[in-house]
Design a protein around this motif. Sequence first.
Motif, PDB file in Angstrom:
ATOM      1  N   UNK A 247     -51.689 -19.262 -29.183  1.00 58.79           N
ATOM      2  CA  UNK A 247     -51.312 -18.729 -27.870  1.00 58.79           C
ATOM      3  C   UNK A 247     -51.887 -19.620 -26.749  1.00 58.79           C
ATOM      4  N   UNK A 248     -53.145 -20.024 -26.898  1.00 58.33           N
ATOM      5  CA  UNK A 248     -53.778 -20.898 -25.906  1.00 58.33           C
ATOM      6  C   UNK A 248     -53.095 -22.258 -25.841  1.00 58.33           C
ATOM      7  N   UNK A 249     -52.747 -22.813 -27.018  1.00 54.29           N
ATOM      8  CA  UNK A 249     -52.092 -24.129 -27.058  1.00 54.29           C
ATOM      9  C   UNK A 249     -50.730 -24.099 -26.372  1.00 54.29           C
ATOM     10  N   UNK A 250     -49.990 -23.006 -26.575  1.00 58.93           N
ATOM     11  CA  UNK A 250     -48.675 -22.873 -25.922  1.00 58.93           C
ATOM     12  C   UNK A 250     -48.816 -22.902 -24.412  1.00 58.93           C
ATOM     13  N   UNK A 251     -49.855 -22.217 -23.965  1.00 60.39           N
ATOM     14  CA  UNK A 251     -50.145 -22.129 -22.533  1.00 60.39           C
ATOM     15  C   UNK A 251     -50.404 -23.523 -21.959  1.00 60.39           C
ATOM     16  N   UNK A 252     -51.147 -24.328 -22.724  1.00 64.26           N
ATOM     17  CA  UNK A 252     -51.516 -25.661 -22.237  1.00 64.26           C
ATOM     18  C   UNK A 252     -50.297 -26.558 -22.070  1.00 64.26           C
ATOM     19  N   UNK A 253     -49.237 -26.222 -22.800  1.00 67.64           N
ATOM     20  CA  UNK A 253     -48.022 -27.049 -22.733  1.00 67.64           C
ATOM     21  C   UNK A 253     -47.189 -26.738 -21.489  1.00 67.64           C
ATOM     22  N   UNK A 254     -47.408 -25.568 -20.884  1.00 71.48           N
ATOM     23  CA  UNK A 254     -46.566 -25.168 -19.743  1.00 71.48           C
ATOM     24  C   UNK A 254     -46.946 -25.939 -18.471  1.00 71.48           C
TER      25      UNK A 254
ATOM     26  N   UNK B 240     -46.234 -11.742 -28.013  1.00 72.32           N
ATOM     27  CA  UNK B 240     -47.665 -12.044 -27.935  1.00 72.32           C
ATOM     28  C   UNK B 240     -48.178 -12.496 -29.298  1.00 72.32           C
ATOM     29  N   UNK B 241     -48.425 -13.818 -29.407  1.00 78.39           N
ATOM     30  CA  UNK B 241     -48.851 -14.391 -30.689  1.00 78.39           C
ATOM     31  C   UNK B 241     -50.289 -14.032 -31.051  1.00 78.39           C
ATOM     32  N   UNK B 242     -51.100 -13.830 -30.021  1.00 79.26           N
ATOM     33  CA  UNK B 242     -52.496 -13.441 -30.266  1.00 79.26           C
ATOM     34  C   UNK B 242     -52.530 -12.120 -31.015  1.00 79.26           C
ATOM     35  N   UNK B 243     -51.817 -11.118 -30.472  1.00 74.62           N
ATOM     36  CA  UNK B 243     -51.803  -9.795 -31.111  1.00 74.62           C
ATOM     37  C   UNK B 243     -51.134  -9.870 -32.479  1.00 74.62           C
ATOM     38  N   UNK B 244     -50.071 -10.704 -32.594  1.00 73.60           N
ATOM     39  CA  UNK B 244     -49.388 -10.845 -33.887  1.00 73.60           C
ATOM     40  C   UNK B 244     -50.383 -11.321 -34.953  1.00 73.60           C
ATOM     41  N   UNK B 245     -51.253 -12.262 -34.609  1.00 74.57           N
ATOM     42  CA  UNK B 245     -52.268 -12.783 -35.540  1.00 74.57           C
ATOM     43  C   UNK B 245     -53.251 -11.697 -35.944  1.00 74.57           C
ATOM     44  N   UNK B 246     -53.680 -10.907 -34.954  1.00 73.15           N
ATOM     45  CA  UNK B 246     -54.650  -9.838 -35.242  1.00 73.15           C
ATOM     46  C   UNK B 246     -54.041  -8.789 -36.171  1.00 73.15           C
ATOM     47  N   UNK B 247     -52.768  -8.467 -35.920  1.00 74.81           N
ATOM     48  CA  UNK B 247     -52.118  -7.442 -36.741  1.00 74.81           C
ATOM     49  C   UNK B 247     -51.840  -7.974 -38.153  1.00 74.81           C
ATOM     50  N   UNK B 248     -51.470  -9.248 -38.250  1.00 77.26           N
ATOM     51  CA  UNK B 248     -51.245  -9.852 -39.565  1.00 77.26           C
ATOM     52  C   UNK B 248     -52.542  -9.809 -40.393  1.00 77.26           C
ATOM     53  N   UNK B 249     -53.639 -10.137 -39.719  1.00 71.82           N
ATOM     54  CA  UNK B 249     -54.955 -10.088 -40.370  1.00 71.82           C
ATOM     55  C   UNK B 249     -55.253  -8.666 -40.869  1.00 71.82           C
TER      56      UNK B 249
ATOM     57  N   UNK C 125     -56.468 -23.535 -14.707  1.00 67.24           N
ATOM     58  CA  UNK C 125     -57.860 -23.152 -14.958  1.00 67.24           C
ATOM     59  C   UNK C 125     -57.991 -21.645 -15.165  1.00 67.24           C
ATOM     60  N   UNK C 126     -57.290 -20.873 -14.323  1.00 64.98           N
ATOM     61  CA  UNK C 126     -57.329 -19.403 -14.470  1.00 64.98           C
ATOM     62  C   UNK C 126     -56.787 -19.011 -15.847  1.00 64.98           C
ATOM     63  N   UNK C 127     -55.704 -19.670 -16.277  1.00 65.48           N
ATOM     64  CA  UNK C 127     -55.095 -19.372 -17.578  1.00 65.48           C
ATOM     65  C   UNK C 127     -56.043 -19.761 -18.724  1.00 65.48           C
ATOM     66  N   UNK C 128     -56.745 -20.885 -18.570  1.00 67.06           N
ATOM     67  CA  UNK C 128     -57.703 -21.323 -19.604  1.00 67.06           C
ATOM     68  C   UNK C 128     -58.845 -20.322 -19.752  1.00 67.06           C
TER      69      UNK C 128
END
Lengths: 171, 171
Positions: A83-90, B74-83, A98-101
């Motif tokens: 999710x963080x990596x996707x954000x960095x691509x935008x 939301x990929x973050x939540x998807x990962x948590x739920x998969x776990x 910075x706020x998003x990071x």
Amino acid sequence: MSIDSLNDLFVEELKDLLSAEKQITKALPKMIKAANSPELQSAFEEHLALTEGHIERLEQVFERLGLAPEEKPCKGMAGLIEEGNELLKEAMAPSVKDAALISAAQRVEHYEMAVYGSLRTYAQLLGDIETAQILQSTLDEEGDADRKLTQLAEFSVNLQAAEADMEEVES
Amino acid sequence: MSIDSLNDLFVEELKDLLSAEKQITKALPKMIKAANSPELQSAFEEHLALTEGHIERLEQVFERLGLAPEEKPCKGMAGLIEEGNELLKEAMAPSVKDAALISAAQRVEHYEMAVYGSLRTYAQLLGDIETAQILQSTLDEEGDADRKLTQLAEFSVNLQAAEADMEEVES
């Protein structure tokens, strides 16, 4: 394998956490590079050093249990990092990035807080107070790091991002 | 699309959060079914009702912004739920499974706390105090739910799991 006891669960989650921490050490250098504010870069650099210390503490816990420090791929952390990596691509204005990071980093911190909290409680219930204390030390540091990020967000980065919004309105 | 302002980031994260909450409403019924302790089942049922309220609040925020309540997976939540789902598949003693379910649920709670905290701060900085208050109400409820789960873990479920360990040692 079958998880028959709280001790088995403790070991399973310990392996998951070791994988999570190692994933973080790989993600943080990218976040340092992507950050624009020098304060945020320093906060991430500091957190990378802390994370290496947290890995050493986990290895210490494995040693106390007479086990090799084995990893179990942590899918929860993998999702957060993806999710963080996707954000960095935008495409993003620097102060907004910075706020998003910070937001992405706080999700990671909170994940760790949840897991260290559970493991600390298990160690207490299993009567291994020294292990509980080792885990509590890291939990305290994660909490501190999270609070520092909130302060950075509230007093510096987000303020600049909000100013960018105003400039947009004014222009 | 390009994220040029804090307002754009706010909307992006709002869509992500709506997706996360909806994923939780789908995961909780499975967790209720998997839980062994009646107290834990009630806690999860209560959380399902709360989550439905949280979705309504998010829809209210979209309405305030004049936007349709759109989701961004939301990929973050998807990962948590998969776990969490993987965990449910493992063979486990009942009380140990309850401890594992609490740990999984607390990861979910902490994720939500991180995101609601960021969004609340963004709304404040954007000068939308009413939206900040709506988000704060949910943040407070997530915090309460997390504390209740810790109490359940410390005083009930984990204690039974630790007793299972003792029985194993004694037998």
